[in-house]
Design a protein around this motif. Structure first.
Motif, mmCIF file in Angstrom:
data_model
loop_
_atom_site.group_PDB
_atom_site.id
_atom_site.type_symbol
_atom_site.label_atom_id
_atom_site.label_comp_id
_atom_site.label_asym_id
_atom_site.label_seq_id
_atom_site.Cartn_x
_atom_site.Cartn_y
_atom_site.Cartn_z
ATOM 1 N N ILE A 68 0.803 -1.139 0.365
ATOM 2 C CA ILE A 68 0.098 -0.037 0.443
ATOM 3 C C ILE A 68 0.740 1.372 -0.341
ATOM 4 O O ILE A 68 1.787 1.686 1.151
ATOM 5 N N SER A 98 -5.898 4.810 0.927
ATOM 6 C CA SER A 98 -4.980 4.381 0.458
ATOM 7 C C SER A 98 -5.741 2.566 0.162
ATOM 8 O O SER A 98 -5.581 2.717 -1.197
ATOM 9 N N GLN A 129 -8.938 2.682 -1.845
ATOM 10 C CA GLN A 129 -8.356 3.418 -3.855
ATOM 11 C C GLN A 129 -8.251 1.986 -4.200
ATOM 12 O O GLN A 129 -8.956 1.595 -5.632
ATOM 13 N N LYS A 130 -6.896 1.424 -3.526
ATOM 14 C CA LYS A 130 -6.681 0.147 -4.353
ATOM 15 C C LYS A 130 -7.051 -1.233 -4.554
ATOM 16 O O LYS A 130 -6.987 -1.336 -5.254
ATOM 17 N N SER A 134 -10.007 -0.674 -7.391
ATOM 18 C CA SER A 134 -8.807 0.063 -8.654
ATOM 19 C C SER A 134 -9.358 -0.993 -10.099
ATOM 20 O O SER A 134 -8.930 -2.826 -9.618
#
Length: 487
Positions: free
Chosen positions: A176, A233, A236-237, A240
């Motif tokens: 991350i 974070s 968001q990942k 994705s």
């Protein structure tokens, strides 16, 4: 915490086969803590994942070192022995499934809690204790009871993740990215980072979210801010398209998330998937992080206590609206049903009205409006502390009577309290609405025109009803999951 939120969002975006669901579901460890919760719980809540009701999930991060490959960085165990809830986040999912609010509770908060974590201990015998010690003394059950007793918020489900699971989830995501504005050299966590962006593996990420004493003022509050940026974070990942195109990474992440998870018996993978599906359109911008506002706890400057502004957060969750916004009425399940009929008339009810707003005369005004409607056994007094909204408390045998009382205060929260006998207690806090007519009132005399408002004029904004409601305090700021991690 970040992994749990991310896992739910990931489930919303993928189709999982029956075999995979069975395996992942069997990974989850379930513990029933209902016997530790007492009988005086708030009545608002108790929503199933598929219901159109608000949903509150308490997510705890345990600091147990059990099963860690390397305990040299964080030590073999806690000083007292056993686990603490190192991270404490109440996740509120709105009834319309358009918003998620994640409330971080500082681990060093000093709050009233059940002595010895016994469910039968009345609130009058609670003792002030550091927040994360509730988990050490009584597990998730004691932590939930303490939260509900101090906030009036009903906890529908809980989930606990440990150090090992946190590391595994980060590694399953391929690391991350974090952003630090200053260099970090923290021997206690093994971190040595230059200013700027870095991609951390599981072990380093654990050190990053736990580092405290060598950063800033060394407080847990600053560590929470770093944890919230980290959670952003992760979200968001996890959602994705890069990850969703890799079934191997996706399965590894979900496998790691479920292996590290302990929940109540009613929160398994199927229920999580149901919640996930309802949140598939929520968007990272509608996932908000907020920290309970605190001030120094005078008996021990190394600890903190909640400020009065914390009530704005709890009232928002109870009312299922944005922090500081005016509550909106919740529609009935079909949109056409009427509220249940009131079965106890006002003249049969003993009521005590307590003023917790800090505005002189508010309780007297409410008492007069109740008496006009036939509430003859009404007394008034002052609440021991300032509160927000309206809380109606009652013993189990007086629930029907309490519904009549609550009908006079739109948006009131009802909560059982076994020690009240035949009296229904109403606490009026900041933002409490004016008394309205109940459907089974006695007499026809009109209600007196209110002359006192419980909303502060210096920080209020008009509401649709013509009254005012409190705005968020400057001490309360939120962060959305889509924000730049360097901000």
């Amino acid at each position: 915490m970040a992994g749990i939120i991310a896992g739910v969002l990931v489930l919303a975006l993928v189709v999982v086969t029956g075999v995979v669901v069975w395996k992942l579901n069997n990974n989850v460890h379930r513990v029933d803590v209902s016997m530790a919760l007492g009988t005086d719980r708030p009545t608002q809540g108790a929503a199933a994942p598929n219901e159109s009701k608000p949903l509150n999930i308490l997510v705890l991060g345990s600091d147990t070192r059990k099963n860690l490959d390397d305990t040299s960085t964080f030590g073999p165990d806690t000083v007292e022995g056993g686990d603490h809830s190192d991270t404490n986040v109440l996740v509120h999912i709105s009834a319309d499934r358009k918003a998620v609010l994640a409330v971080s509770i500082p681990r060093d908060s000093m709050v009233p809690a059940p002595k010895d974590c016994k469910a039968e201990t009345p609130k009058s015998q609670w003792v002030v204790r550091q927040w994360n010690y509730n988990y050490n003394k009584g597990g998730a059950g004691c932590t939930i009871r303490t939260l509900e007793g101090n906030t009036g918020v009903f906890v529908d489900h809980y989930a606990v993740v440990n150090f090992e699971g946190f590391q595994s989830m980060v590694d399953a995501l391929g690391g991350i990215e974090v952003c630090t504005p200053v260099a970090i050299d923290d021997p206690a966590s093994g971190l040595d980072l230059t200013p700027g962006r870095h991609v951390l593996d599981g072990s380093s990420a654990l050190g990053y979210v736990r580092a405290r004493k060598t950063l800033g003022d060394g407080s847990d509050i600053n560590r929470i801010k770093r944890q919230q940026a980290f959670m952003s974070s992760v979200v968001q990942k996890a959602v994705s398209t890069e990850m969703l195109k890799r079934p191997d990474k996706l399965y590894s992440f979900l496998n790691a998330a479920t292996k590290s998870l302990t929940t109540d018996p009613d929160l398994g993978l199927t229920e999580m998937a149901t919640v996930a599906k309802s949140l598939q359109d929520v968007g990272a911008e509608n996932i908000q992080f907020v920290t309970v506002p605190t001030t120094v706890y005078q008996p021990d400057p190394n600890r903190v206590q909640w400020t009065d502004d914390a009530d704005l957060i709890w009232e928002a969750i109870r009312g299922d609206h944005a922090i500081g916004a005016a509550p909106t009425a919740s529609p009935s399940p079909t949109g056409t049903e009427s509220p249940a009929a009131l079965t106890v008339t006002p003249d049969k009810i003993a009521v005590q009205v307590l003023n917790g707003s800090g505005v002189r005369g508010l309780a007297t005004q409410a008492v007069e409006a109740l008496q006009v409607q036939g509430f003859r056994q009404v007394t008034r007094g002052d609440a021991p502390a300032q509160t927000t909204g309206v809380l109606v408390e009652y013993s189990p045998m007086q629930e029907d009577a309490a519904r009549t009382v609550a009908a006079a205060f739109p948006g009131a929260v009802m909560r059982q309290a076994s020690s009240l006998g035949n009296t229904v207690v109403v606490t009026l806090g900041v933002g409490a609405p004016d008394v309205v007519e109940v459907s089974n009132r006695l007499g026809t005399q009109p209600l007196p025109t209110p002359s006192i408002s419980s909303s502060p004029t210096s920080s209020s904004s008009p509401s649709t009803s013509g009254t005012t409601s409190p705005s968020p305090s400057p001490s309360i700021s939120t962060r959305s999951a889509d924000e730049n991690i360097c901000s």
